[in-house]
Design a protein around this motif. Sequence first.
Motif, PDB file in Angstrom:
ATOM      1  N   VAL A   1       0.842  -1.208   0.000  1.00 27.55           N
ATOM      2  CA  VAL A   1       0.000   0.000   0.000  1.00 27.55           C
ATOM      3  C   VAL A   1       0.875   1.256   0.000  1.00 27.55           C
ATOM      4  N   CYS A   2       1.897   1.262   0.854  1.00 28.06           N
ATOM      5  CA  CYS A   2       2.729   2.473   0.963  1.00 28.06           C
ATOM      6  C   CYS A   2       3.553   2.696  -0.297  1.00 28.06           C
ATOM      7  N   GLU A   3       3.969   1.629  -0.954  1.00 23.81           N
ATOM      8  CA  GLU A   3       4.744   1.794  -2.191  1.00 23.81           C
ATOM      9  C   GLU A   3       3.857   2.383  -3.301  1.00 23.81           C
ATOM     10  N   ILE A   4       2.637   1.895  -3.386  1.00 24.00           N
ATOM     11  CA  ILE A   4       1.705   2.457  -4.383  1.00 24.00           C
ATOM     12  C   ILE A   4       1.519   3.954  -4.118  1.00 24.00           C
ATOM     13  N   ILE A   5       1.306   4.301  -2.853  1.00 27.07           N
ATOM     14  CA  ILE A   5       1.046   5.715  -2.518  1.00 27.07           C
ATOM     15  C   ILE A   5       2.284   6.570  -2.811  1.00 27.07           C
ATOM     16  N   ARG A   6       3.448   6.062  -2.399  1.00 29.45           N
ATOM     17  CA  ARG A   6       4.686   6.855  -2.546  1.00 29.45           C
ATOM     18  C   ARG A   6       4.966   7.166  -4.011  1.00 29.45           C
ATOM     19  N   TYR A   7       4.607   6.273  -4.917  1.00 28.35           N
ATOM     20  CA  TYR A   7       4.959   6.461  -6.334  1.00 28.35           C
ATOM     21  C   TYR A   7       3.758   6.838  -7.208  1.00 28.35           C
ATOM     22  N   HIS A   8       2.632   7.180  -6.584  1.00 30.80           N
ATOM     23  CA  HIS A   8       1.447   7.456  -7.418  1.00 30.80           C
ATOM     24  C   HIS A   8       1.577   8.769  -8.195  1.00 30.80           C
ATOM     25  N   GLY A   9       2.536   9.616  -7.784  1.00 34.21           N
ATOM     26  CA  GLY A   9       2.615  10.935  -8.422  1.00 34.21           C
ATOM     27  C   GLY A   9       3.678  11.047  -9.502  1.00 34.21           C
ATOM     28  N   ILE A  10       4.495  10.007  -9.682  1.00 31.20           N
ATOM     29  CA  ILE A  10       5.548  10.081 -10.696  1.00 31.20           C
ATOM     30  C   ILE A  10       4.930   9.858 -12.078  1.00 31.20           C
ATOM     31  N   VAL A  11       5.173  10.796 -12.988  1.00 26.44           N
ATOM     32  CA  VAL A  11       4.513  10.688 -14.295  1.00 26.44           C
ATOM     33  C   VAL A  11       5.200   9.599 -15.121  1.00 26.44           C
ATOM     34  N   PRO A  12       4.478   8.537 -15.467  1.00 25.32           N
ATOM     35  CA  PRO A  12       5.099   7.428 -16.212  1.00 25.32           C
ATOM     36  C   PRO A  12       5.365   7.813 -17.670  1.00 25.32           C
ATOM     37  N   GLU A  13       6.393   7.185 -18.237  1.00 24.37           N
ATOM     38  CA  GLU A  13       6.690   7.409 -19.655  1.00 24.37           C
ATOM     39  C   GLU A  13       6.438   6.101 -20.404  1.00 24.37           C
ATOM     40  N   ASP A  14       5.889   6.238 -21.598  1.00 20.52           N
ATOM     41  CA  ASP A  14       5.614   5.041 -22.391  1.00 20.52           C
ATOM     42  C   ASP A  14       6.855   4.675 -23.209  1.00 20.52           C
ATOM     43  N   THR A  15       7.956   4.371 -22.512  1.00 15.80           N
ATOM     44  CA  THR A  15       9.181   3.940 -23.201  1.00 15.80           C
ATOM     45  C   THR A  15       9.657   2.665 -22.540  1.00 15.80           C
ATOM     46  N   ASP A  16      10.304   1.802 -23.322  1.00 20.95           N
ATOM     47  CA  ASP A  16      10.805   0.547 -22.754  1.00 20.95           C
ATOM     48  C   ASP A  16      11.805   0.820 -21.635  1.00 20.95           C
ATOM     49  N   LYS A  17      12.608   1.873 -21.819  1.00 21.55           N
ATOM     50  CA  LYS A  17      13.623   2.157 -20.805  1.00 21.55           C
ATOM     51  C   LYS A  17      12.960   2.473 -19.465  1.00 21.55           C
ATOM     52  N   PHE A  18      11.958   3.343 -19.502  1.00 22.95           N
ATOM     53  CA  PHE A  18      11.251   3.694 -18.259  1.00 22.95           C
ATOM     54  C   PHE A  18      10.608   2.445 -17.656  1.00 22.95           C
ATOM     55  N   ILE A  19       9.921   1.684 -18.504  1.00 26.14           N
ATOM     56  CA  ILE A  19       9.176   0.524 -17.996  1.00 26.14           C
ATOM     57  C   ILE A  19      10.130  -0.505 -17.384  1.00 26.14           C
ATOM     58  N   ARG A  20      11.245  -0.774 -18.054  1.00 26.89           N
ATOM     59  CA  ARG A  20      12.202  -1.752 -17.514  1.00 26.89           C
ATOM     60  C   ARG A  20      12.786  -1.282 -16.191  1.00 26.89           C
ATOM     61  N   ARG A  21      13.116   0.013 -16.098  1.00 27.49           N
ATOM     62  CA  ARG A  21      13.643   0.537 -14.826  1.00 27.49           C
ATOM     63  C   ARG A  21      12.639   0.364 -13.698  1.00 27.49           C
ATOM     64  N   ARG A  22      11.368   0.661 -14.032  1.00 26.51           N
ATOM     65  CA  ARG A  22      10.323   0.569 -12.991  1.00 26.51           C
ATOM     66  C   ARG A  22      10.018  -0.882 -12.628  1.00 26.51           C
ATOM     67  N   LEU A  23      10.070  -1.761 -13.624  1.00 27.85           N
ATOM     68  CA  LEU A  23       9.874  -3.188 -13.326  1.00 27.85           C
ATOM     69  C   LEU A  23      10.974  -3.670 -12.395  1.00 27.85           C
ATOM     70  N   SER A  24      12.181  -3.185 -12.648  1.00 21.26           N
ATOM     71  CA  SER A  24      13.304  -3.576 -11.802  1.00 21.26           C
ATOM     72  C   SER A  24      13.125  -3.036 -10.388  1.00 21.26           C
ATOM     73  N   LYS A  25      12.645  -1.798 -10.285  1.00 24.23           N
ATOM     74  CA  LYS A  25      12.522  -1.158  -8.966  1.00 24.23           C
ATOM     75  C   LYS A  25      11.387  -1.762  -8.140  1.00 24.23           C
ATOM     76  N   HIS A  26      10.215  -1.929  -8.761  1.00 18.99           N
ATOM     77  CA  HIS A  26       9.020  -2.303  -7.988  1.00 18.99           C
ATOM     78  C   HIS A  26       8.649  -3.777  -8.105  1.00 18.99           C
ATOM     79  N   GLY A  27       9.133  -4.458  -9.138  1.00 22.78           N
ATOM     80  CA  GLY A  27       8.618  -5.792  -9.449  1.00 22.78           C
ATOM     81  C   GLY A  27       7.363  -5.634 -10.300  1.00 22.78           C
TER      82      GLY A  27
END
Length: 442
Positions: free
Chosen positions: A314-340
């Motif tokens: 719950v806290c991880e969802i809340i902490r990152y709810h404001g970061i504007v996502p980018e529709d790029t593979d680089k962004f998505i891979r970084r975030r997959l690595s960070k959050h699972g």
Amino acid sequence: MNIPNSVTSILRSLEAAGYEAYIVGGCVRDSLMGHQPHDFDITTSALPEETMSVFSDMQVIPTGLKHGTVTVLADGEPVEITTYRVDGDYADGRHPDEVHFTRSLAEDVARRDFTMNGIAYSPMRGLTDHCGGAEDIRRGIIRCIGEPDKRFGEDALRILRALRFSSVLGFDIEEKTADSIRRNRGLLSQVSGERILVELQKLLCGRNAAMVLLAYPEVFAEVIPELAPCIGYEQNSRYHCLTLYEHLVRAAENTPPDEGLRLAMLLHDIGKPLTRSEDDSGESHYYTHAEKSAELAEQALDRFHCSNALKARVCEIIRYHGIVPEDTDKFIRRRLSKHGAGTFRDIMLAHIADDSAKIASAKERIPVWRAIIRRAEEIAADQPCLSVKELAINGKDLLKLIKPSPLMGEVLDHLLNGVIDGRFNNDHDELMRLAEEYIRSK
Ligand code: ATP
Ligand code: MG
């Protein structure tokens, strides 16, 4: 009524021994509504020791003898059998000080919470409905058995049970019961955090959750005081058309019915009142509110003695709810690595829910958030290297190049970032060469 054979045979055995026995409570309510019950509770005139002797040839567990409950394993399934009882006084508003057993079903039913939960049924004896529960179910009404003030005074958890049933079943709460809920909300401070959380989770996932949250804000502010400043709070922002509390409720409503997501959305902006600033034009901003909201949410969930796993999610969802996502593979891979993959999906669902509860133009971004979720699924399906332990080299390999030191961790992070971003291949020889290069540069 669709009663399992094992349950019917328990009822028959008790009747054959000269006692009355019925299924009662939630299972009868659900059956009358046409739903399949998830468990069957039996109520009987037999005393606990009498019940135990009727089932002496079966596995019987004395689960709550003090309250008259024994559990019989029928076809491997546990069935609770409770003796008709009358509850004594509730000095602490939580547990009856003592219970008395009785041979009267009417007396047993009178201790139960709502009319819809006070119906008993047996294939041999038919339906027994002392409080008009069947009619209330037909009309979709939740009504206390007896005087609401007295009943909520005995056990304040009933306040949340009423709201939970209203949310899950889509029933209205009868007026006297509803007034009493509002009047007695302060009693909820006597209820343990664990019990509150169980009800809150079920309530949030109910089909009528938003209506209940909007109809009883003061009750929810009682169990989560961090919500109190959000009620009626004007956000004074070009992106919002709802008060802060309404925004929280509508955002929660716009997630799939999952307890972690719904809790996260209900709490995702609770830090706003504490982080407000105004620009020259008089518009409000809440720059660090996601972090602040996560902090307050953690505090609230700690009071509920919430599991560490749920709290972290719950806290991880809340902490990152404001970061504007980018529709790029680089962004998505970084975030997959960070959050699972699971939590990254949660965070994207939080973006969809959040934007669904803002001004109309915010909804234009939702297709992009959906595209990111789909792309993240594709990327994750390829099982890419997203963590140090998935790299084609490890600490042992590095020992061929350097002595054990903090630099080793730094090298591995450097390699992982390059692999995630697609600059390096996850290939043993290539990574060894890159590691050597990096160490030389240090
Ligand atoms: P569900 O199991 O779907 O959550 P339920 O009504 O079966 O709903 P249980 O907690 O399983 O809820 O309780 C079984 C029955 O015991 C209820 O239907 C009600 O008759 C009685 N009961 C449960 N909790 C209370 C309470 N706090 N006060 C009074 N009666 C209660
Ligand atoms: Mg039940």
